[in-house]
Enzyme design. Sequence first.
Site, PDB file in Angstrom:
ATOM      1  N   ARG A   1      -7.026   5.640   8.984  1.00  0.00           N
ATOM      2  CA  ARG A   1      -7.248   5.018   7.682  1.00  0.00           C
ATOM      3  C   ARG A   1      -8.005   3.712   7.903  1.00  0.00           C
ATOM      4  O   ARG A   1      -7.539   2.844   8.646  1.00  0.00           O
ATOM      5  CB  ARG A   1      -5.905   4.752   7.003  1.00  0.00           C
ATOM      6  CG  ARG A   1      -6.042   3.992   5.722  1.00  0.00           C
ATOM      7  CD  ARG A   1      -4.728   3.869   4.944  1.00  0.00           C
ATOM      8  NE  ARG A   1      -4.994   3.063   3.767  1.00  0.00           N
ATOM      9  CZ  ARG A   1      -4.420   1.903   3.482  1.00  0.00           C
ATOM     10  NH1 ARG A   1      -3.459   1.426   4.241  1.00  0.00           N
ATOM     11  NH2 ARG A   1      -4.776   1.231   2.415  1.00  0.00           N
TER      12      ARG A   1
ATOM     13  N   HIS B   1      -9.867  -2.853  -0.057  1.00  0.00           N
ATOM     14  CA  HIS B   1      -8.756  -3.534   0.618  1.00  0.00           C
ATOM     15  C   HIS B   1      -9.056  -5.039   0.526  1.00  0.00           C
ATOM     16  O   HIS B   1      -9.172  -5.725   1.535  1.00  0.00           O
ATOM     17  CB  HIS B   1      -8.621  -3.033   2.059  1.00  0.00           C
ATOM     18  CG  HIS B   1      -7.270  -3.245   2.679  1.00  0.00           C
ATOM     19  ND1 HIS B   1      -6.513  -2.235   3.238  1.00  0.00           N
ATOM     20  CD2 HIS B   1      -6.535  -4.365   2.832  1.00  0.00           C
ATOM     21  CE1 HIS B   1      -5.390  -2.733   3.725  1.00  0.00           C
ATOM     22  NE2 HIS B   1      -5.370  -4.038   3.489  1.00  0.00           N
TER      23      HIS B   1
ATOM     24  N   ASN C   1       2.828   1.865   1.204  1.00  0.00           N
ATOM     25  CA  ASN C   1       2.927   0.891   2.292  1.00  0.00           C
ATOM     26  C   ASN C   1       4.305   0.255   2.201  1.00  0.00           C
ATOM     27  O   ASN C   1       4.718  -0.173   1.112  1.00  0.00           O
ATOM     28  CB  ASN C   1       1.888  -0.223   2.145  1.00  0.00           C
ATOM     29  CG  ASN C   1       0.469   0.254   2.402  1.00  0.00           C
ATOM     30  OD1 ASN C   1       0.246   1.403   2.773  1.00  0.00           O
ATOM     31  ND2 ASN C   1      -0.491  -0.638   2.194  1.00  0.00           N
TER      32      ASN C   1
ATOM     33  N   GLU D   1       0.942   2.679   5.438  1.00  0.00           N
ATOM     34  CA  GLU D   1       1.132   1.524   6.333  1.00  0.00           C
ATOM     35  C   GLU D   1       2.615   1.336   6.588  1.00  0.00           C
ATOM     36  O   GLU D   1       3.422   1.365   5.652  1.00  0.00           O
ATOM     37  CB  GLU D   1       0.640   0.207   5.704  1.00  0.00           C
ATOM     38  CG  GLU D   1      -0.847   0.036   5.683  1.00  0.00           C
ATOM     39  CD  GLU D   1      -1.280  -1.292   5.070  1.00  0.00           C
ATOM     40  OE1 GLU D   1      -0.499  -2.282   5.133  1.00  0.00           O
ATOM     41  OE2 GLU D   1      -2.382  -1.340   4.526  1.00  0.00           O
TER      42      GLU D   1
ATOM     43  N   GLU E   1      -2.735  -1.718  -2.336  1.00  0.00           N
ATOM     44  CA  GLU E   1      -1.773  -2.736  -2.782  1.00  0.00           C
ATOM     45  C   GLU E   1      -2.282  -3.617  -3.916  1.00  0.00           C
ATOM     46  O   GLU E   1      -2.446  -4.839  -3.745  1.00  0.00           O
ATOM     47  CB  GLU E   1      -1.360  -3.618  -1.596  1.00  0.00           C
ATOM     48  CG  GLU E   1      -0.777  -2.841  -0.431  1.00  0.00           C
ATOM     49  CD  GLU E   1      -0.118  -3.734   0.614  1.00  0.00           C
ATOM     50  OE1 GLU E   1      -0.295  -4.965   0.548  1.00  0.00           O
ATOM     51  OE2 GLU E   1       0.593  -3.203   1.480  1.00  0.00           O
TER      52      GLU E   1
ATOM     53  N   TYR F   1       7.169  -2.345   4.430  1.00  0.00           N
ATOM     54  CA  TYR F   1       7.518  -3.154   5.595  1.00  0.00           C
ATOM     55  C   TYR F   1       8.967  -3.644   5.580  1.00  0.00           C
ATOM     56  O   TYR F   1       9.513  -3.971   6.612  1.00  0.00           O
ATOM     57  CB  TYR F   1       6.594  -4.378   5.674  1.00  0.00           C
ATOM     58  CG  TYR F   1       5.170  -3.984   6.004  1.00  0.00           C
ATOM     59  CD1 TYR F   1       4.766  -3.868   7.324  1.00  0.00           C
ATOM     60  CD2 TYR F   1       4.254  -3.684   5.003  1.00  0.00           C
ATOM     61  CE1 TYR F   1       3.473  -3.474   7.640  1.00  0.00           C
ATOM     62  CE2 TYR F   1       2.954  -3.295   5.312  1.00  0.00           C
ATOM     63  CZ  TYR F   1       2.575  -3.201   6.635  1.00  0.00           C
ATOM     64  OH  TYR F   1       1.307  -2.796   6.958  1.00  0.00           O
TER      65      TYR F   1
HETATM   66  C1  FCB Z   1      -0.188  -5.220   3.970  1.00  0.00           C
HETATM   67  C2  FCB Z   1      -1.699  -5.159   3.957  1.00  0.00           C
HETATM   68  C3  FCB Z   1      -2.331  -5.089   5.325  1.00  0.00           C
HETATM   69  C4  FCB Z   1      -1.590  -5.934   6.338  1.00  0.00           C
HETATM   70  C5  FCB Z   1      -0.127  -5.659   6.302  1.00  0.00           C
HETATM   71  C6  FCB Z   1       0.685  -6.424   7.307  1.00  0.00           C
HETATM   72  O1  FCB Z   1       0.251  -5.882   2.844  1.00  0.00           O
HETATM   73  O2  FCB Z   1      -2.135  -4.043   3.227  1.00  0.00           O
HETATM   74  O3  FCB Z   1      -3.679  -5.439   5.189  1.00  0.00           O
HETATM   75  O4  FCB Z   1      -1.895  -7.261   6.139  1.00  0.00           O
HETATM   76  O5  FCB Z   1       0.381  -5.917   5.025  1.00  0.00           O
END
Ligand code: FCB
Length: 453
Positions: A79, A123, A294, A350, A168, A296
């Site tokens: 990607r 992006h 995405n 992500e 995002e 985290y």
């Molecule tokens: C996301 C973004 C990516 C990167 C990660 C850690 O929010 O899409 O570009 O910065 O976080």
Amino acid sequence: MRTDNGSFPPDFLWGAATASYQIEGAAHEDGRGESVWDRFAATPGKVRNGDSGEIACDFYHRYRDDVALMRELRLDAFRFSIAWPRILPEGRGRVSQAGLDFYDRLVDELLAHAIEPFATLFHWDTPQALEDAGGWPARATAEAFVEYAEAVASRLGDRVRHWITHNEPWVCAWIGHAWGHHAPGRTSEADAVAAAHHLLLSHGWAAEAIRRAAPGARVGITLNLAHSYPATKSPEDEAAAWRVDGEGNRWFLDPIFRGAYPADLLERNEIVAGFVRDGDLAAIAAPLDFLGVNNYFRFVVSAGADGPQMVRDPEAEQTDMGWEVYPDGLHRLLVRVAEEYAPPVIYVTENGAAFGDVRTHDGRVHDPERTAYLESHIGAVLRAVADGAPIGGYFVWSLLDNFEWAHGYAKRFGIVYVDYPTLERVPKDSFYWYRDFIASRRGAPRPSPIATA
Ligand code: FCB
């Protein structure tokens, strides 16, 4: 890893993700125009250490070596994002063939190594010329995005099957327009709401334009989503968690999958009413081929005097970003999105972690925390698959250490270490772990397309 209670479908895609401004460099080459991130990074005090994407990982010149690393991993998919100001340096009108040529070469290189390109159109590197003309708070930027999508899909659509319109939109709208921590650095809630609406609208319009230019294209959008847990079972905390879920998750999922903004966010609905025109929500809700997620971290929320408050467990394990490591949040999120919104396919576009990696005397980078993070989060994805979520692939963020926005180069997310002074690539231990993990998933070699045709 322990995967006894199920396995990934045979056509599950293992990938890695990147973004143009974070890796490409070559900011002034082949006629690339200025982006809002060039301007923001050049503004004193905006990016840590005065860093910028001017050189970044120099992927623009080194992509062949980086594709060779992907091949070593035996990735199914890569990607990447396309830099809008390389394609339309002035934002509208003239299309730069030299800009398109770069992505043409990259796509051919990927396909020559049997790696499926997943192209993200946006992006966050808006052409500065469009920002100067009003940016995402202005509807005209959504129109400009369609021109751009058409130009790219017409050139690459014979080889790129998977298209992600936006990455995002919440981050671009709020961090960039309400909080000012990202480009373009605005600080107006009304601008953020308008920007989010026009990002979504341009997604719907572009989906149609891509399908017109490239019949057979599979089009989706990538959202940053996080499961929102109430800190306690009190009705107040439950309501606060629901509100956070509304602002971050449902404000995007509901219009895309249901054609309506969530009614419970009254103030936001009042603001957005000023921008919505007839037909907008129907355009936003154009059918998707897949949803990119995405993720985290999760949110833990309590009701504060001035609205919802994020609660942190000081004992919890954290990454170098200060983000809690909580794989079950990804499992809950995927199952919930699958059940409530029923996307045909979800790709985890992500997931990954920053840690303070160093190159040790043996010349290597030992990053057991990242390997553990990936292993536990891939395990969470597998549990979601076992629970029936239609997950089609997983992309590690990121292939390379790169420009982490306002943090500059201080946060390392790569499974490949980049020695910035020399730009040398050093695969970290997590790279070898991911390579072996992918190999173990394959077991028997995949049937060749010719044999199954
Ligand atoms: C996301 C973004 C990516 C990167 C990660 C850690 O929010 O899409 O570009 O910065 O976080």
